[in-house]
Design a protein around this motif. Structure first.
Motif, PDB file in Angstrom:
ATOM      1  N   GLN A  75      15.592-104.530  45.028  1.00  0.00           N
ATOM      2  CA  GLN A  75      15.611-103.405  44.096  1.00  0.00           C
ATOM      3  C   GLN A  75      14.738-103.672  42.889  1.00  0.00           C
ATOM      4  O   GLN A  75      14.885-104.702  42.222  1.00  0.00           O
ATOM      5  CB  GLN A  75      17.042-103.166  43.621  1.00  0.00           C
ATOM      6  CG  GLN A  75      17.859-102.381  44.617  1.00  0.00           C
ATOM      7  CD  GLN A  75      18.948-101.591  43.911  1.00  0.00           C
ATOM      8  OE1 GLN A  75      19.481-102.046  42.911  1.00  0.00           O
ATOM      9  NE2 GLN A  75      19.262-100.423  44.430  1.00  0.00           N
TER      10      GLN A  75
ATOM     11  N   LEU B 206      16.301-111.317  31.695  1.00  0.00           N
ATOM     12  CA  LEU B 206      15.825-109.988  32.103  1.00  0.00           C
ATOM     13  C   LEU B 206      14.849-109.455  31.053  1.00  0.00           C
ATOM     14  O   LEU B 206      13.845-108.820  31.383  1.00  0.00           O
ATOM     15  CB  LEU B 206      17.002-109.016  32.252  1.00  0.00           C
ATOM     16  CG  LEU B 206      17.964-109.303  33.415  1.00  0.00           C
ATOM     17  CD1 LEU B 206      19.240-108.481  33.261  1.00  0.00           C
ATOM     18  CD2 LEU B 206      17.314-108.999  34.756  1.00  0.00           C
ATOM     19  N   ALA B 207      15.140-109.724  29.788  1.00  0.00           N
ATOM     20  CA  ALA B 207      14.288-109.205  28.717  1.00  0.00           C
ATOM     21  C   ALA B 207      12.936-109.910  28.673  1.00  0.00           C
ATOM     22  O   ALA B 207      11.902-109.262  28.463  1.00  0.00           O
ATOM     23  CB  ALA B 207      15.002-109.343  27.374  1.00  0.00           C
ATOM     24  N   VAL B 208      12.909-111.206  28.872  1.00  0.00           N
ATOM     25  CA  VAL B 208      11.666-111.958  28.718  1.00  0.00           C
ATOM     26  C   VAL B 208      10.742-111.815  29.937  1.00  0.00           C
ATOM     27  O   VAL B 208       9.525-111.972  29.826  1.00  0.00           O
ATOM     28  CB  VAL B 208      11.958-113.449  28.394  1.00  0.00           C
ATOM     29  CG1 VAL B 208      12.348-114.222  29.628  1.00  0.00           C
ATOM     30  CG2 VAL B 208      10.764-114.109  27.715  1.00  0.00           C
ATOM     31  N   ALA B 209      11.309-111.481  31.099  1.00  0.00           N
ATOM     32  CA  ALA B 209      10.491-111.324  32.312  1.00  0.00           C
ATOM     33  C   ALA B 209       9.745-109.997  32.281  1.00  0.00           C
ATOM     34  O   ALA B 209      10.253-109.003  31.769  1.00  0.00           O
ATOM     35  CB  ALA B 209      11.381-111.388  33.550  1.00  0.00           C
ATOM     36  N   ASP B 210       8.526-109.985  32.850  1.00  0.00           N
ATOM     37  CA  ASP B 210       7.810-108.707  32.950  1.00  0.00           C
ATOM     38  C   ASP B 210       8.108-108.004  34.261  1.00  0.00           C
ATOM     39  O   ASP B 210       7.938-106.798  34.389  1.00  0.00           O
ATOM     40  CB  ASP B 210       6.301-108.916  32.787  1.00  0.00           C
ATOM     41  CG  ASP B 210       5.715-109.853  33.823  1.00  0.00           C
ATOM     42  OD1 ASP B 210       5.515-109.429  34.966  1.00  0.00           O
ATOM     43  OD2 ASP B 210       5.463-111.030  33.472  1.00  0.00           O
ATOM     44  N   THR B 211       8.567-108.777  35.259  1.00  0.00           N
ATOM     45  CA  THR B 211       8.840-108.222  36.578  1.00  0.00           C
ATOM     46  C   THR B 211      10.166-108.784  37.073  1.00  0.00           C
ATOM     47  O   THR B 211      10.339-110.010  37.107  1.00  0.00           O
ATOM     48  CB  THR B 211       7.702-108.585  37.564  1.00  0.00           C
ATOM     49  OG1 THR B 211       6.479-108.018  37.074  1.00  0.00           O
ATOM     50  CG2 THR B 211       7.977-108.059  38.966  1.00  0.00           C
ATOM     51  N   VAL B 212      11.088-107.904  37.407  1.00  0.00           N
ATOM     52  CA  VAL B 212      12.424-108.328  37.837  1.00  0.00           C
ATOM     53  C   VAL B 212      12.793-107.593  39.120  1.00  0.00           C
ATOM     54  O   VAL B 212      12.673-106.368  39.195  1.00  0.00           O
ATOM     55  CB  VAL B 212      13.487-108.002  36.764  1.00  0.00           C
ATOM     56  CG1 VAL B 212      14.872-108.426  37.245  1.00  0.00           C
ATOM     57  CG2 VAL B 212      13.148-108.660  35.434  1.00  0.00           C
ATOM     58  N   THR B 213      13.226-108.349  40.111  1.00  0.00           N
ATOM     59  CA  THR B 213      13.753-107.742  41.324  1.00  0.00           C
ATOM     60  C   THR B 213      15.173-108.228  41.533  1.00  0.00           C
ATOM     61  O   THR B 213      15.448-109.423  41.394  1.00  0.00           O
ATOM     62  CB  THR B 213      12.920-108.123  42.569  1.00  0.00           C
ATOM     63  OG1 THR B 213      11.566-107.748  42.364  1.00  0.00           O
ATOM     64  CG2 THR B 213      13.444-107.411  43.818  1.00  0.00           C
TER      65      THR B 213
ATOM     66  N   GLN C  44       4.624-102.275  32.133  1.00  0.00           N
ATOM     67  CA  GLN C  44       4.208-102.801  30.836  1.00  0.00           C
ATOM     68  C   GLN C  44       2.686-102.863  30.720  1.00  0.00           C
ATOM     69  O   GLN C  44       2.147-103.579  29.882  1.00  0.00           O
ATOM     70  CB  GLN C  44       4.790-104.204  30.611  1.00  0.00           C
ATOM     71  CG  GLN C  44       6.284-104.189  30.306  1.00  0.00           C
ATOM     72  CD  GLN C  44       7.088-104.639  31.503  1.00  0.00           C
ATOM     73  OE1 GLN C  44       7.023-105.788  31.879  1.00  0.00           O
ATOM     74  NE2 GLN C  44       7.842-103.733  32.120  1.00  0.00           N
TER      75      GLN C  44
ATOM     76  N   LEU D  13       8.189-113.770  36.276  1.00  0.00           N
ATOM     77  CA  LEU D  13       8.853-112.976  37.308  1.00  0.00           C
ATOM     78  C   LEU D  13      10.238-113.536  37.550  1.00  0.00           C
ATOM     79  O   LEU D  13      10.437-114.768  37.553  1.00  0.00           O
ATOM     80  CB  LEU D  13       8.045-112.987  38.607  1.00  0.00           C
ATOM     81  CG  LEU D  13       6.665-112.318  38.474  1.00  0.00           C
ATOM     82  CD1 LEU D  13       5.598-113.355  38.166  1.00  0.00           C
ATOM     83  CD2 LEU D  13       6.323-111.551  39.739  1.00  0.00           C
TER      84      LEU D  13
ATOM     85  N   ARG E 181       2.552-114.436  33.035  1.00  0.00           N
ATOM     86  CA  ARG E 181       3.491-113.621  33.809  1.00  0.00           C
ATOM     87  C   ARG E 181       4.801-114.360  33.978  1.00  0.00           C
ATOM     88  O   ARG E 181       4.806-115.581  34.221  1.00  0.00           O
ATOM     89  CB  ARG E 181       2.894-113.309  35.196  1.00  0.00           C
ATOM     90  CG  ARG E 181       1.624-112.476  35.147  1.00  0.00           C
ATOM     91  CD  ARG E 181       1.872-111.071  34.625  1.00  0.00           C
ATOM     92  NE  ARG E 181       2.835-110.356  35.438  1.00  0.00           N
ATOM     93  CZ  ARG E 181       2.500-109.629  36.504  1.00  0.00           C
ATOM     94  NH1 ARG E 181       1.244-109.515  36.854  1.00  0.00           N
ATOM     95  NH2 ARG E 181       3.433-108.998  37.189  1.00  0.00           N
TER      96      ARG E 181
ATOM     97  N   LYS F  45      12.405-103.966  37.161  1.00  0.00           N
ATOM     98  CA  LYS F  45      11.360-103.957  36.128  1.00  0.00           C
ATOM     99  C   LYS F  45      10.086-104.410  36.831  1.00  0.00           C
ATOM    100  O   LYS F  45      10.125-105.346  37.630  1.00  0.00           O
ATOM    101  CB  LYS F  45      11.776-104.996  35.079  1.00  0.00           C
ATOM    102  CG  LYS F  45      11.165-104.897  33.721  1.00  0.00           C
ATOM    103  CD  LYS F  45      11.876-105.953  32.857  1.00  0.00           C
ATOM    104  CE  LYS F  45      11.308-106.043  31.486  1.00  0.00           C
ATOM    105  NZ  LYS F  45      11.916-107.116  30.704  1.00  0.00           N
ATOM    106  N   HIS F  46       8.979-103.760  36.551  1.00  0.00           N
ATOM    107  CA  HIS F  46       7.732-104.213  37.166  1.00  0.00           C
ATOM    108  C   HIS F  46       6.634-104.299  36.121  1.00  0.00           C
ATOM    109  O   HIS F  46       6.544-103.469  35.247  1.00  0.00           O
ATOM    110  CB  HIS F  46       7.308-103.315  38.320  1.00  0.00           C
ATOM    111  CG  HIS F  46       6.386-104.016  39.280  1.00  0.00           C
ATOM    112  ND1 HIS F  46       5.133-104.432  38.920  1.00  0.00           N
ATOM    113  CD2 HIS F  46       6.554-104.434  40.557  1.00  0.00           C
ATOM    114  CE1 HIS F  46       4.565-105.048  39.943  1.00  0.00           C
ATOM    115  NE2 HIS F  46       5.403-105.065  40.957  1.00  0.00           N
ATOM    116  N   GLY F  47       5.812-105.334  36.279  1.00  0.00           N
ATOM    117  CA  GLY F  47       4.742-105.593  35.322  1.00  0.00           C
ATOM    118  C   GLY F  47       3.885-104.373  35.024  1.00  0.00           C
ATOM    119  O   GLY F  47       3.450-104.180  33.892  1.00  0.00           O
TER     120      GLY F  47
END
Lengths: 175, 175
Positions: free
Chosen positions: B157, A147-154, B165, A7, A5, B160-162
């Protein structure tokens, strides 16, 4: 085995690094081992470091000389860059190490945004990290590649901040 | 003495409660004493609770029966409301207690949004809290009254969320 993961906590509001520290607490609750690498930051008297340094499961190091921008032509800049390069080496080692379940690269985005280090080595190390590893990246102005490599971004958006009301940095809140 | 601080983490992204747990770690690093009151949540096997429950400086209780919405006419709703009312009483007591430097009201906004409790008693207790107290409120859809009373507000905000995917909840990340 659990997936790898990645994040990412970015944005201009309060809560990016603190969310990462909360995740660190969560992983320690599950008996995981953690590596914390702080770019840019150089103050080791803050509450989070005092607290988490008590635990043998946590290896915590700062590789910073304080926030920027200072004049990029200033001779001090080389010390900032050298510290960040050490942090980069430590990050690459942690991401490929079997000793850590959780790796926090605090203020990585800020270090990248100030051109203290190049992004390619970090991207390679992130993409090569094993399944089961939990990686957290923080810092404002995250580059698109992260941003592209992360699976979860806030994105932590600043709605209101104490300093706008004249509140100065306070023990337990800002440090 | 330091000012009373009220911080609010809201929005639909990951990191609201985890930022609050990071602040808890920070305050513990400074030797503060903490009260954690969780509305809505009912799972005490999560990493953060396992971890922080080890510390005598932390009093941690859950006053929830799980996330909603269930049918508001369902007989179960009264159990949700009763639990939240107990949490409200605990929150009011903590906010006026000299035993706690740090008070976390986790998922308060969610409990308010589902009409499990009324907002006036919480507003009164927040406004009456002493200087030196650090209060953190979390939950999506914060009502305007809480935005007004807080000195620092971040909207987390979701970028992107795991789960988008296909990643399912994972130990150390989501719980």
């Amino acid at each position: 085995m659990a997936k790898r993961r990645i994040l990412l906590f970015t944005g201009n509001g309060k809560g990016k690094s603190t969310a990462a520290f909360g995740m660190l607490a969560r992983t320690l609750g599950h008996g995981m081992r953690a590596r914390v690498i702080q770019f840019v930051k150089s103050d080791d008297s803050v509450g989070e470091q005092k607290f988490f340094s008590r635990f043998s499961e946590v290896d915590w190091d700062q590789y910073g000389r304080g926030f920027l921008p200072i004049d990029p032509q200033s001779p001090e800049m080389e010390a900032h860059r050298a510290a960040a390069r050490e942090g980069l080496d430590a990050a690459i080692a942690a991401l490929s190490s079997e000793n850590y379940d959780f790796v926090l690269l605090d203020e990585l985005c800020y270090a990248l945004g100030q051109n203290l280090i190049a992004i390619e080595p970090i991207l390679n190390a992130l993409n090569a990290a094993d399944d089961g590893k939990i990686v957290v990246l923080t810092g404002r102005n995250a580059p698109d590649e992260l941003l592209a490599v992360a699976d979860t971004v806030t994105e932590m958006q600043l709605v209101k901040h104490g300093w706008e009301q004249g509140i100065t940095a306070q023990t337990g809140v800002e440090n």
